[in-house]
Design an enzyme around this catalytic site. Structure first.
Site, PDB file in Angstrom:
ATOM      1  N   ARG A 201     -19.325 -24.699  12.492  1.00  0.00           N
ATOM      2  CA  ARG A 201     -20.652 -25.241  12.794  1.00  0.00           C
ATOM      3  C   ARG A 201     -20.525 -26.580  13.515  1.00  0.00           C
ATOM      4  O   ARG A 201     -21.319 -26.888  14.409  1.00  0.00           O
ATOM      5  CB  ARG A 201     -21.486 -25.393  11.522  1.00  0.00           C
ATOM      6  CG  ARG A 201     -22.908 -25.853  11.864  1.00  0.00           C
ATOM      7  CD  ARG A 201     -23.766 -26.163  10.661  1.00  0.00           C
ATOM      8  NE  ARG A 201     -24.261 -24.959  10.026  1.00  0.00           N
ATOM      9  CZ  ARG A 201     -23.736 -24.416   8.929  1.00  0.00           C
ATOM     10  NH1 ARG A 201     -22.704 -24.982   8.341  1.00  0.00           N
ATOM     11  NH2 ARG A 201     -24.252 -23.337   8.417  1.00  0.00           N
TER      12      ARG A 201
ATOM     13  N   ILE B 196     -10.314  -9.111  -2.603  1.00  0.00           N
ATOM     14  CA  ILE B 196     -11.304 -10.050  -2.060  1.00  0.00           C
ATOM     15  C   ILE B 196     -12.599  -9.337  -1.664  1.00  0.00           C
ATOM     16  O   ILE B 196     -13.630  -9.962  -1.523  1.00  0.00           O
ATOM     17  CB  ILE B 196     -10.750 -10.849  -0.857  1.00  0.00           C
ATOM     18  CG1 ILE B 196     -10.451  -9.923   0.331  1.00  0.00           C
ATOM     19  CG2 ILE B 196      -9.554 -11.690  -1.245  1.00  0.00           C
ATOM     20  CD1 ILE B 196     -10.302 -10.672   1.652  1.00  0.00           C
ATOM     21  N   ASP B 197     -12.542  -8.002  -1.486  1.00  0.00           N
ATOM     22  CA  ASP B 197     -13.701  -7.261  -0.957  1.00  0.00           C
ATOM     23  C   ASP B 197     -14.880  -7.184  -1.939  1.00  0.00           C
ATOM     24  O   ASP B 197     -16.016  -6.967  -1.524  1.00  0.00           O
ATOM     25  CB  ASP B 197     -13.296  -5.832  -0.590  1.00  0.00           C
ATOM     26  CG  ASP B 197     -12.186  -5.796   0.447  1.00  0.00           C
ATOM     27  OD1 ASP B 197     -11.972  -6.827   1.114  1.00  0.00           O
ATOM     28  OD2 ASP B 197     -11.538  -4.738   0.584  1.00  0.00           O
TER      29      ASP B 197
ATOM     30  N   GLY C  45      -6.870  -3.304  -6.239  1.00  0.00           N
ATOM     31  CA  GLY C  45      -8.191  -2.867  -5.790  1.00  0.00           C
ATOM     32  C   GLY C  45      -8.444  -1.391  -6.047  1.00  0.00           C
ATOM     33  O   GLY C  45      -7.777  -0.773  -6.885  1.00  0.00           O
TER      34      GLY C  45
ATOM     35  N   ARG D 186       0.874  -1.181   0.000  1.00  0.00           N
ATOM     36  CA  ARG D 186       0.000   0.000   0.000  1.00  0.00           C
ATOM     37  C   ARG D 186       0.903   1.219   0.000  1.00  0.00           C
ATOM     38  O   ARG D 186       1.887   1.272   0.744  1.00  0.00           O
ATOM     39  CB  ARG D 186      -0.894  -0.007   1.228  1.00  0.00           C
ATOM     40  CG  ARG D 186      -1.760  -1.265   1.333  1.00  0.00           C
ATOM     41  CD  ARG D 186      -2.884  -1.070   2.317  1.00  0.00           C
ATOM     42  NE  ARG D 186      -3.588  -2.315   2.566  1.00  0.00           N
ATOM     43  CZ  ARG D 186      -4.505  -2.854   1.773  1.00  0.00           C
ATOM     44  NH1 ARG D 186      -4.824  -2.239   0.637  1.00  0.00           N
ATOM     45  NH2 ARG D 186      -5.112  -3.985   2.078  1.00  0.00           N
TER      46      ARG D 186
HETATM   47  O1  F6P Z   1      -8.872  -4.780   0.767  1.00  0.00           O
HETATM   48  C1  F6P Z   1      -8.546  -6.056   1.189  1.00  0.00           C
HETATM   49  C2  F6P Z   1      -8.467  -6.111   2.692  1.00  0.00           C
HETATM   50  O2  F6P Z   1      -8.141  -7.439   3.048  1.00  0.00           O
HETATM   51  C3  F6P Z   1      -9.707  -5.640   3.452  1.00  0.00           C
HETATM   52  O3  F6P Z   1     -10.737  -6.594   3.452  1.00  0.00           O
HETATM   53  C4  F6P Z   1      -9.131  -5.345   4.802  1.00  0.00           C
HETATM   54  O4  F6P Z   1      -9.917  -4.408   5.502  1.00  0.00           O
HETATM   55  C5  F6P Z   1      -7.792  -4.792   4.470  1.00  0.00           C
HETATM   56  O5  F6P Z   1      -7.449  -5.278   3.180  1.00  0.00           O
HETATM   57  C6  F6P Z   1      -6.697  -5.161   5.429  1.00  0.00           C
HETATM   58  O6  F6P Z   1      -5.559  -4.494   5.029  1.00  0.00           O
HETATM   59  P1  F6P Z   1      -4.095  -4.810   5.529  1.00  0.00           P
HETATM   60  O7  F6P Z   1      -3.671  -6.123   4.923  1.00  0.00           O
HETATM   61  O8  F6P Z   1      -3.284  -3.667   5.029  1.00  0.00           O
HETATM   62  O9  F6P Z   1      -4.169  -4.920   7.006  1.00  0.00           O
END
Ligand code: F6P
Length: 321
Positions: A154, A126-127, A102, A72
């Site tokens: 479960r 994945i979101d 993303g 990021r």
């Molecule tokens: O965008 C993908 C994701 O896995 C989200 O679902 C989650 O909130 C975020 O990234 C977590 O980010 P990081 O891996 O930077 O903690």
């Protein structure tokens, strides 16, 4: 156009590797050279390019994660870094760029497009919160991971007559939780798009207890107003008949072998993105529209939001009875 580059950026998603493979092999088949950019936009501004041949993407089709690595880099919204990126691309004689990632990554792609650099985006997260595609790469694999976890939880829930809160990822989008709630047979699903009070959850779970259910499954999205430990504490303090336990699935949802669906989607997106680049159809993100691969302008992708469809919420509540 002689040389294109490819990067993976943002949170990794299962299927990124088969997508890199598809981009590289399609480009090579069309007489282009390919350079991989390591570590997403941060690697781009650092000039981390690596030449990629057909063998460099061999044996990765089944692997989770991304061989190019990712990251990021919110700093890329600063024009200073965007100009630096442009300079690095020019110095490396790169004529176009495919960005696999993303929402945040598509913003980076749009910034380069606005500077006049040819870019095509490929949705991978994945979101499933990216506007312009019905499915992003990685969603199906994550969903299968969640379902496997729900099935296992479960078993223990039934043995102990307990209720389980299972928290999924997804940021502000409830897609993963909602679909998992339906296909996992959850008694209740909590998502950001639909406000739900603890009293409503209590009523649903008490009702399940009274009707003789031996367990209760509640899927909760990480972006739901009430989630995690706070939700667990509230529910354990209420009278429902069940004792609650909490499982936060976390980054497990991002790993693992990409499913058949994700591999095929990755291959189709990768090939389509390179073909668009060759046709000078840039400044767009490829996407799944019905059964076809279409595209949406990056401007739209970055200015619009995709949320869970509330018709499915109605379905989830109805099927839980
Ligand atoms: O965008 C993908 C994701 O896995 C989200 O679902 C989650 O909130 C975020 O990234 C977590 O980010 P990081 O891996 O930077 O903690």
């Amino acid at each position: 156009m002689k040389t294109i580059s490819v990067m993976t950026s943002g949170g990794d998603a299962p299927g990124m590797n088969p997508c890199v493979r598809a981009v590289v092999r399609t480009a090579l088949a069309n007489g282009l050279n390919v350079k991989g950019i390591r570590r997403g936009f941060e690697g781009l501004v650092a000039g981390e390019f690596t030449p990629m041949g057909p063998r460099d993407v061999g044996g990765i089709i089944q692997k989770g994660g991304t061989i190019l690595m990712t990251g990021r880099f919110p700093e890329f919204s600063d024009i200073k870094y965007q100009r630096l990126a442009l300079r690095k691309l020019n110095e490396a004689s790169i004529d176009g760029m495919v960005v696999i990632g993303g929402e945040g990554s598509m913003n980076g792609a749009l910034a380069m497009h606005k500077l006049g650099f040819p870019v095509v985006g490929i949705p991978a997260s994945i979101d499933n919160d990216i506007y312009g595609t019905q499915m992003a790469i990685g969603v199906d694999t994550a969903m299968n991971t969640i379902i496997e976890a729900i099935d296992k939880l479960r078993d223990t829930a039934t043995s102990h007559q307990r209720a389980f809160l299972i928290e999924t990822m997804g940021r502000e989008c409830g897609y993963l939780a909602l679909m998992a709630g339906i296909i996992g047979g959850a008694e209740m699903t909590l998502i950001p798009e639909q406000e739900t009070t603890p009293e409503e959850v209590q009523a649903a779970i008490s009702d399940a207890y009274i009707r003789g259910k031996t367990h209760a499954i509640i899927v909760v999205a990480e972006g739901a107003t009430l989630h995690g430990q706070a939700l667990l504490d509230r529910l354990n303090a209420m009278n429902t008949g069940f004792q609650f336990r909490l499982t936060i699935l976390g980054h497990i949802q991002r790993g693992g072998r990409p499913t058949a669906f994700d591999r095929l989607l990755a291959a189709r997106f990768g090939m389509n993105a390179v073909e668009r680049m060759l046709a000078s159809d840039t400044g767009v993100m490829v996407g799944l529209a019905g059964r076809e691969i279409g595209s949406a302008p990056l401007e739209d992708v970055c200015s619009k939001k995709r949320h869970a469809n509330l018709d499915y919420y109605r379905m989830a509540r109805m099927l839980a009875k």
